[in-house]
Design an enzyme around this catalytic site. Sequence first.
Site, PDB file in Angstrom:
ATOM      1  N   GLU A 168      42.764  35.244  39.003  1.00  0.00           N
ATOM      2  CA  GLU A 168      42.053  36.496  39.242  1.00  0.00           C
ATOM      3  C   GLU A 168      42.935  37.658  38.784  1.00  0.00           C
ATOM      4  O   GLU A 168      44.118  37.660  39.117  1.00  0.00           O
ATOM      5  CB  GLU A 168      41.719  36.686  40.722  1.00  0.00           C
ATOM      6  N   GLU A 183      41.338  34.408  53.167  1.00  0.00           N
ATOM      7  CA  GLU A 183      41.191  33.531  51.993  1.00  0.00           C
ATOM      8  C   GLU A 183      40.175  32.439  52.282  1.00  0.00           C
ATOM      9  O   GLU A 183      39.364  32.085  51.428  1.00  0.00           O
ATOM     10  CB  GLU A 183      42.533  32.925  51.578  1.00  0.00           C
TER      11      GLU A 183
END
Length: 496
Positions: free
Chosen positions: A127, A304
């Site tokens: 990312e 997460e």
Amino acid sequence: MRTSQPQTIYLKDYKVPAFVVDHVDLRFELFEDGARVHSLLSVRRNPDSDGAEADLELDGDSLKLESIQLDGKTLADGDYDNRGEKLVVPAVPDQFELAVVTWLEPQNNTRLEGLYKSSGMFCTQCEAQGFRCITYFPDRPDVMARFRTRVEADKSAYPVLLSNGNDVEKGDLENGRHFVTWEDPFPKPSYLFALVAGDLVEKRDSFRTMSGRDIDLRMYIEPRNAEKCDHAIDSLKRAMRWDEEVYGREYDLDIFMIVAVDDFNMGAMENKGLNIFNSSCVLASQETATDVAFQRIESIVAHEYFHNWSGNRVTCRDWFQLSLKEGFTVFRDSQFSSDMGSPTVKRIEDASMLRTAQFAEDAGPMAHPVRPESYMEITNFYTLTIYEKGCEVVGMIRTLLGEELFRKGSDLYFERHDGQAVTTDDFVRAMEDASGRDLSQFRLWYEQAGTPELTIKDEFDQGSGVYRLSIEQTIPDTPGQTHKKPQHIPFALGLI
Ligand code: SER
Ligand code: ZN
């Protein structure tokens, strides 16, 4: 090295991808002096795109191309163009397989994007746009593919070989090497790809989901950190249970893995089934960490994990929508933290952080909307506005709808968009459709930057018994935005 000049990318220029990738087959050969990546893409033209004649264009950054084959036929130099940061192949059929071999040098990768080495282990960070540093690919979140990944490395130096999904095959190779193959059944964007190879200690636990499935929980750390995992694993189990109870979200793979690495650009990363953490955000022992550090780890592990639904199963159409996953997931992790501890303390902490740090960002030269209109470098947009203001905007929707309708809205959002890459507008629409409320003016929170200022006057007339409250709202100018419209703000008051 990057050679091209940064360009401004505009939301208004968004176009659906010309090609979709149904399947990605990867083989990584990891060595001390580099890594060879064999990629086999199953590609077809996107029926939703108007580019029926479009050339195939794949992103690539700092790659050394070794070979390229289309439907088994090797392409000659003139059949494609890989100057700049694209691989362009003209005149491709409507459906085809593209096999590309690239060579990388993870040991020299100090950008920590793509595949790199940290303390003797290989790991990845994709990312937002790191996958293009691994192989040529349409590296944008609205291209979602199924991945199968085979990792090969020296068995004694790298006994642990990980990637996303479930491990489906493993075995020994010549010269003391071995391999493991991973298969991820869920289509995902390339930014959620991950690979780890190293000499790591494994800690195991398990979790029984609400439908009775047993999930293997595995945490991987360097041997010296073996005693610092318990808190992260306990936090993970609490988060998994909480997401079932509060949002009805169950974990979907058979294995969930956490890896701690010392060199990491972000705090942590929600790669599908293989979350990677900066060691400082996941490892703790009673002897060396304070209560605050324990709480922080609990909230990052939960954050997460929560991304598995708010980010992975339902992902972002483009990077302008970053707050779709981050604002919502910060909101979810802050609800979790307040449920695990003191809601009042958590709210005071969040509000004072917002008032000091995010309000300052919103009043300065970097002020930008929760959904920006343009960017030059997406890595600069992982901001307090996207994360924390984005969280507050979701929190206001929750306040306006109330707990029950908000849950109805989030159920509808997850059900309607499962497996899709969507926008903040889709999120708000799901909330509207589930609740019957009109949030059209509320959407300005996503479009306008700056912190609204309220001037509040009240008066009470003893004689008539009338209490009058007048509220005036102004939103300061921010770079590129003047003359703003008033925003819909939930306002609570009590009369005593
Ligand atoms: N997506 C990552 C996270 O939110 C990057 O910061 O944790
Ligand atoms: Zn996040």
